[in-house]
Enzyme design. Structure first.
Site, mmCIF file in Angstrom:
data_model
loop_
_atom_site.group_PDB
_atom_site.id
_atom_site.type_symbol
_atom_site.label_atom_id
_atom_site.label_comp_id
_atom_site.label_asym_id
_atom_site.label_seq_id
_atom_site.Cartn_x
_atom_site.Cartn_y
_atom_site.Cartn_z
ATOM 1 N N ASN A 228 0.717 -1.123 0.066
ATOM 2 C CA ASN A 228 0.027 -0.088 -0.043
ATOM 3 C C ASN A 228 0.789 1.178 -0.183
ATOM 4 O O ASN A 228 0.482 2.337 -0.698
ATOM 5 C CB ASN A 228 -1.015 0.034 1.324
ATOM 6 C CG ASN A 228 -2.081 -0.923 0.907
ATOM 7 O OD1 ASN A 228 -2.456 -1.100 -0.156
ATOM 8 N ND2 ASN A 228 -2.839 -1.169 1.991
ATOM 9 N N CYS A 280 -7.216 2.609 3.412
ATOM 10 C CA CYS A 280 -6.069 1.770 3.610
ATOM 11 C C CYS A 280 -4.674 2.694 3.415
ATOM 12 O O CYS A 280 -3.924 2.682 4.416
ATOM 13 C CB CYS A 280 -5.941 0.683 2.462
ATOM 14 S SG CYS A 280 -6.779 -0.667 3.111
#
Ligand code: UDX
Ligand code: ADP
Length: 470
Positions: A228, A280
């Protein structure tokens, strides 16, 4: 001991991750009984609703639930029963950034993970494989193991796995049906490796074996944060370049296309935007920053923090462009904001750039008219109340209206701002929007979505992110 053959799965947490993931497992593994549990009765009722009004919007999800629900997929609030029956338990609860205490604003709030883990320990009467699915900081599995071992009953053994989820909202079902990879982390002990094999066998029902990667527990936990962080870093990099483009007259789409042709860079995730959102990216990077600081690696922390800082800069820069272009004041002016979700094809608003923009417009005393095709109105009010603390919602409602269509949102507005890349915004009859707006009529495209030339021919003044003034 041979690996367990998983027959019953329990998933704790029926949210954006647990719901779709376990629905797809149920679809592909008709011999496994999958029960998704949640403490939130309304959420479970929605998953069980007769007319399939599911609690989250995700293309293709309804189809999967229609096929599996009642066959081998069940939704329930009876957490204890599902835990007790299962051989394998996914912990898929929320892990927001901490709002107070040590690490506030950076560290993950592991309270929900801990409570779910304690629940497993207190009710389980047989051995289980416990799988951490929520995105969590490194070494959370270790804490879960300590809690489980300290509280388990005799003859109950728990194996902990890390199996981070890489689905993206809006494409979740496809991502789950054809994942780039499935990552499973385990302790490298014989029991750990057996547990890992048991879970790998579940995925092997539909995922090619070479795409199922098995690694150590901590590598797995760190890989999720790293993936991420790297993705978000690409967006912040392209957004930083978009500021240079605007100042020089270069075109960010042309730059992204040119660099994306380099096979080492690749074309994906190079779309300049008004800023990344979602549950996220920011959370995971801040987690990484916190981890780096805890490990006494301040340079590493500062490096990753800059990815989030650049994202904040991009959102603020865009809001400032709107104000500056509208003759340096938007007081009392109507601004239409098209899109409230953090990206297209989802009703999720967590960390949506639209929230920051609207907050800035409200602070500048503008009248904001919002339209989004999927986000629930109640959610918009909740988000704005949280983003603008200290202002009663009645006061916010004097400045903000939620509209039923783009034309209604644009009514008597001086500017239209594209905050989410919903495809339907491309297909709007922009002549109708123009007709209803005050003149001069401005469009600010924060998503590189619209054909600026076509809009200019209608009469709009168009500003596109990453493009110098026309
Ligand atoms: C992300 C990861 O992609 C996924 O693997 C992980 O499991 C969860 O986090 P998600 O947040 O659902 O998924 O969506 P994603 O498609 O990654 O988009 C995140 C944000 O970045 C959105 O606001 C999106 O609009 C923005 N974005 C994405 C850009 O601004 N430019 C791009 O090129 C890509
Ligand atoms: P994510 O995007 O990570 O899936 P969500 O907030 O959408 O996060 O979903 C998490 C879900 O987990 C929520 O519906 C919440 O009610 C549920 N949950 C949190 N703690 C527990 C718990 N101890 N037992 C059961 N469900 C829980």
């Amino acid at each position: 001991m041979a690996p367990v053959k998983v027959q019953k799965i329990c998933c704790i947490g029926a949210g954006y991750v647990g719901g779709p993931t376990c629905a797809v497992i149920a679809l592909n593994c008709p011999d496994i009984q999958v029960t998704i549990v949640d403490l939130n009765q309304a959420r479970i009722d929605a998953w069980n609703s007769k007319d399939f009004k599911l609690p989250i919007y995700e293309p293709g999800l309804e189809d999967v639930v229609r096929k599996a629900r009642g066959r081998n997929l069940f939704f329930s609030t009876d957490v204890d029963k599902a835990i007790n029956e299962a051989d394998l338990i996914f912990v898929s609860v929320n892990t927001p950034t901490k709002k107070s205490g040590v690490g506030a604003g950076f560290a993950a709030d592991l309270n929900y993970v801990e409570l779910a883990t304690r629940r497993i320990a207190s009710v389980a009467t047989s051995s289980k494989i416990v799988v951490e699915k929520s995105t969590v900081p490194c070494r959370t599995a270790e804490s879960m193991r300590t809690i489980l071992e300290a509280n388990s009953k005799p003859n109950c053994h728990f194996d902990i796995l890390s199996n981070p989820e890489f689905l993206a909202e809006g494409t979740a079902i496809n991502d789950l049906l054809k994942p780039d990879r499935v990552l499973i982390g385990s302790l490298q002990t014989p029991e750990g490796i057996d547990a890992c094999t048991a879970l790998a066998d579940v995925y092997a029902n539909w995922v090619p074996k070479e795409r199922i990667l098995t690694v150590g527990l901590w590598s797995s936990e760190l890989s999720k944060l790293a993936a991420n962080a790297m993705l978000a870093q690409r967006i912040s990099s392209i957004n930083a370049l978009s500021a240079i483009c605007e100042a020089t007259g270069a075109n960010i789409d042309e730059v992204a296309n040119a660099i994306g042709f380099d096979s080492r860079i690749g074309p994906k995730f190079l779309k300049a935007s008004v800023g990344f959102g979602g549950s996220c990216f920011q959370k995971d990077i801040l987690n990484l920053v916190y981890l780096s600081e805890s490990l006494h690696l301040p340079e590493v922390a500062a490096y990753w923090r800059q990815v989030v800082d650049m994202n904040e800069y991009q959102k603020r820069r865009f809001a400032k462009t709107v104000v500056d272009t509208l003759f340096k004041t938007i007081t009392g002016k109507r601004i239409a904001v098209l899109g409230f979700a953090f990206k297209a094809d989802t009703g999720d608003t967590r960390e949506s750039a639209a929230i920051t923009l609207i907050k800035d417009f409200v602070a500048e005393k503008a009248l904001v008219q919002i339209y989004d095709p999927k986000v629930e109105h109640e959610q918009i009010w909740l988000d704005l109340a949280e983003a603008i603390p200290g202002t009663p919602i009645e006061a916010i409602k004097k400045q903000v209206t939620i509209c039923a269509s783009p034309v209604e949102a644009a009514s008597k507005a001086e500017a239209v701002v594209i905050a989410t890349e919903w495809k339907e915004f491309k297909e709007i009859k922009w002549e109708d929007i123009y007709a209803t707006m005050d003149k001069p009529a401005f469009v600010f495209d924060g998503r590189l979505l619209l054909d600026a030339e076509k809009l200019r021919k209608i009469g709009f003044h168009v500003t596109t992110i990453g493009r110098g003034a026309a």
